[in-house]
Design a protein around this motif. Structure first.
Motif, PDB file in Angstrom:
ATOM      1  N   HIS A 153       0.833  -1.209   0.000  1.00  0.00           N
ATOM      2  CA  HIS A 153       0.000   0.000   0.000  1.00  0.00           C
ATOM      3  C   HIS A 153       0.869   1.262   0.000  1.00  0.00           C
ATOM      4  N   SER A 154       1.853   1.258  -0.889  1.00  0.00           N
ATOM      5  CA  SER A 154       2.753   2.402  -1.006  1.00  0.00           C
ATOM      6  C   SER A 154       3.016   2.673  -2.482  1.00  0.00           C
ATOM      7  N   SER A 155       3.953   3.543  -2.765  1.00  0.00           N
ATOM      8  CA  SER A 155       4.272   3.885  -4.149  1.00  0.00           C
ATOM      9  C   SER A 155       5.531   3.152  -4.602  1.00  0.00           C
ATOM     10  N   PRO A 156       5.711   2.972  -5.921  1.00  0.00           N
ATOM     11  CA  PRO A 156       6.937   2.345  -6.430  1.00  0.00           C
ATOM     12  C   PRO A 156       8.193   3.095  -5.988  1.00  0.00           C
ATOM     13  N   ARG A 157       8.101   4.407  -5.892  1.00  0.00           N
ATOM     14  CA  ARG A 157       9.257   5.189  -5.457  1.00  0.00           C
ATOM     15  C   ARG A 157       9.632   4.842  -4.014  1.00  0.00           C
ATOM     16  N   THR A 158       8.621   4.638  -3.174  1.00  0.00           N
ATOM     17  CA  THR A 158       8.889   4.256  -1.783  1.00  0.00           C
ATOM     18  C   THR A 158       9.545   2.881  -1.717  1.00  0.00           C
ATOM     19  N   VAL A 159       9.086   1.966  -2.557  1.00  0.00           N
ATOM     20  CA  VAL A 159       9.682   0.629  -2.611  1.00  0.00           C
ATOM     21  C   VAL A 159      11.154   0.722  -2.994  1.00  0.00           C
ATOM     22  N   GLU A 160      11.461   1.532  -3.989  1.00  0.00           N
ATOM     23  CA  GLU A 160      12.849   1.687  -4.417  1.00  0.00           C
ATOM     24  C   GLU A 160      13.697   2.275  -3.287  1.00  0.00           C
ATOM     25  N   ALA A 161      13.108   3.182  -2.519  1.00  0.00           N
ATOM     26  CA  ALA A 161      13.834   3.768  -1.390  1.00  0.00           C
ATOM     27  C   ALA A 161      14.128   2.707  -0.333  1.00  0.00           C
ATOM     28  N   HIS A 162      13.153   1.830  -0.083  1.00  0.00           N
ATOM     29  CA  HIS A 162      13.362   0.746   0.883  1.00  0.00           C
ATOM     30  C   HIS A 162      14.447  -0.210   0.390  1.00  0.00           C
ATOM     31  N   ARG A 163      14.418  -0.527  -0.885  1.00  0.00           N
ATOM     32  CA  ARG A 163      15.440  -1.407  -1.446  1.00  0.00           C
ATOM     33  C   ARG A 163      16.833  -0.801  -1.276  1.00  0.00           C
ATOM     34  N   TYR A 164      16.927   0.474  -1.545  1.00  0.00           N
ATOM     35  CA  TYR A 164      18.211   1.160  -1.403  1.00  0.00           C
ATOM     36  C   TYR A 164      18.688   1.102   0.047  1.00  0.00           C
ATOM     37  N   ASN A 165      17.777   1.355   0.988  1.00  0.00           N
ATOM     38  CA  ASN A 165      18.148   1.358   2.402  1.00  0.00           C
ATOM     39  C   ASN A 165      18.582  -0.029   2.873  1.00  0.00           C
ATOM     40  N   VAL A 166      17.897  -1.072   2.392  1.00  0.00           N
ATOM     41  CA  VAL A 166      18.275  -2.441   2.751  1.00  0.00           C
ATOM     42  C   VAL A 166      19.697  -2.731   2.282  1.00  0.00           C
ATOM     43  N   THR A 167      19.974  -2.386   1.034  1.00  0.00           N
ATOM     44  CA  THR A 167      21.302  -2.634   0.473  1.00  0.00           C
ATOM     45  C   THR A 167      22.374  -1.849   1.216  1.00  0.00           C
ATOM     46  N   ARG A 168      22.051  -0.613   1.567  1.00  0.00           N
ATOM     47  CA  ARG A 168      23.018   0.233   2.276  1.00  0.00           C
ATOM     48  C   ARG A 168      23.275  -0.283   3.690  1.00  0.00           C
ATOM     49  N   LYS A 169      22.228  -0.672   4.393  1.00  0.00           N
ATOM     50  CA  LYS A 169      22.372  -1.107   5.782  1.00  0.00           C
ATOM     51  C   LYS A 169      23.096  -2.448   5.899  1.00  0.00           C
ATOM     52  N   LEU A 170      22.747  -3.389   5.031  1.00  0.00           N
ATOM     53  CA  LEU A 170      23.351  -4.717   5.125  1.00  0.00           C
ATOM     54  C   LEU A 170      24.714  -4.779   4.446  1.00  0.00           C
ATOM     55  N   ASN A 171      24.910  -3.929   3.441  1.00  0.00           N
ATOM     56  CA  ASN A 171      26.219  -3.826   2.787  1.00  0.00           C
ATOM     57  C   ASN A 171      26.763  -5.207   2.422  1.00  0.00           C
ATOM     58  N   ASP A 172      25.902  -6.012   1.798  1.00  0.00           N
ATOM     59  CA  ASP A 172      26.261  -7.400   1.516  1.00  0.00           C
ATOM     60  C   ASP A 172      25.800  -7.792   0.112  1.00  0.00           C
ATOM     61  N   GLY A 173      26.234  -7.040  -0.886  1.00  0.00           N
ATOM     62  CA  GLY A 173      25.851  -7.319  -2.260  1.00  0.00           C
ATOM     63  C   GLY A 173      24.646  -6.505  -2.689  1.00  0.00           C
ATOM     64  N   THR A 174      24.086  -6.883  -3.829  1.00  0.00           N
ATOM     65  CA  THR A 174      22.919  -6.186  -4.354  1.00  0.00           C
ATOM     66  C   THR A 174      21.666  -6.574  -3.577  1.00  0.00           C
ATOM     67  N   PHE A 175      20.590  -5.853  -3.826  1.00  0.00           N
ATOM     68  CA  PHE A 175      19.330  -6.196  -3.169  1.00  0.00           C
ATOM     69  C   PHE A 175      18.896  -7.605  -3.552  1.00  0.00           C
ATOM     70  N   ARG A 176      19.049  -7.969  -4.820  1.00  0.00           N
ATOM     71  CA  ARG A 176      18.692  -9.316  -5.260  1.00  0.00           C
ATOM     72  C   ARG A 176      19.539 -10.367  -4.555  1.00  0.00           C
ATOM     73  N   ASP A 177      20.824 -10.081  -4.337  1.00  0.00           N
ATOM     74  CA  ASP A 177      21.689 -11.003  -3.590  1.00  0.00           C
ATOM     75  C   ASP A 177      21.137 -11.233  -2.186  1.00  0.00           C
ATOM     76  N   ILE A 178      20.693 -10.152  -1.558  1.00  0.00           N
ATOM     77  CA  ILE A 178      20.172 -10.242  -0.193  1.00  0.00           C
ATOM     78  C   ILE A 178      18.900 -11.076  -0.155  1.00  0.00           C
ATOM     79  N   VAL A 179      18.029 -10.903  -1.142  1.00  0.00           N
ATOM     80  CA  VAL A 179      16.790 -11.682  -1.200  1.00  0.00           C
ATOM     81  C   VAL A 179      17.102 -13.167  -1.361  1.00  0.00           C
ATOM     82  N   VAL A 180      18.067 -13.482  -2.213  1.00  0.00           N
ATOM     83  CA  VAL A 180      18.456 -14.883  -2.414  1.00  0.00           C
ATOM     84  C   VAL A 180      19.007 -15.470  -1.123  1.00  0.00           C
ATOM     85  N   ARG A 181      19.833 -14.712  -0.405  1.00  0.00           N
ATOM     86  CA  ARG A 181      20.392 -15.196   0.863  1.00  0.00           C
ATOM     87  C   ARG A 181      19.291 -15.387   1.902  1.00  0.00           C
TER      88      ARG A 181
END
Length: 216
Positions: A153-181
């Motif tokens: 229940h949000s916007s695509p832009r908000t989703v992209e922001a969340h993806r960016y934050n996940v990648t930045r916080k975990l600092n463990d590859g791309t967002f797709r890498d994190i999802v696979v892990r």
């Protein structure tokens, strides 16, 4: 694998549990004392079902064992329903104790292997917000930002922001890498008999220390 005992009869258990085990007295206030795969043995008659529940909540990657003198069938079943891995009694033979201990050692090895592969994600899950965690889980089903936005229940832009934050916080590859892990972690925990999603969201991972992330 170490064994931590919470019981007034700790001395008796020290003498009867597998002699090659590293047996210690549990210090509930000592953070990081219990490692993933270790045994937390709690006196069922002394602390009751609530004590077992508390131990399971505090040490989700440890193996909770109920220590009982002469438990009834009902008491034994209740302990297993709460999630203990075994019930050790005063009447167990050395052979029975050794067999149960061997099963715990095998499971400890499995949990250690999971943590060696996925420990970074487990320890750093607390860095993520509920929305960021939801985006990771949703990405197991949906790939597009539009679909994830509709789910949350949000916007695509908000989703992209969340993806960016996940990648930045975990600092463990791309967002797709994190999802696979994440998928592999949840599957591995499931095969070990652990509800991975519930465990992660409880934010109470028993570990010696959390690895530091490099600066982004």
């Amino acid at each position: 694998m170490d064994i931590y005992i919470a019981s007034d009869k700790a001395a008796w258990w020290h003498d009867h549990i597998a002699h090659d085990a590293n047996i210690q007295t549990l210090i509930p206030s000592a953070d990081g004392q219990v490692r993933p795969g270790d045994i937390v043995a709690i006196d069922y008659m002394q602390f009751g079902l609530q004590g077992i529940r508390d131990m399971l909540a505090k040490y989700p990657l440890a193996q909770c064992i109920a220590l009982c003198q002469n438990p009834s069938i009902t008491e034994t079943n209740q302990a297993f329903e709460y999630g203990v891995r075994a019930v050790w009694t005063l009447g167990m033979s050395a052979e029975e104790m050794s067999t149960s201990y061997s099963h715990c050692a095998s499971r400890a090895a499995a949990i250690s292997e999971i943590m060696s592969q996925h420990g970074s994600l487990v320890y750093n899950w607390t860095r993520l917000t509920k929305k960021e965690r939801s985006i990771i889980r949703g990405s197991l089903i949906y790939d597009s930002a539009n679909d994830l936005a509709a789910m949350n229940h949000s916007s695509p832009r908000t989703v992209e922001a969340h993806r960016y934050n996940v990648t930045r916080k975990l600092n463990d590859g791309t967002f797709r890498d994190i999802v696979v892990r994440y998928r592999r972690l949840i599957q591995a925990l499931y095969h070990a008999g652990i509800d991975g999603q519930q465990m992660l969201d409880a934010d109470t991972i028993a570990a010696p220390a959390q690895p530091e992330l490099s600066a982004s």
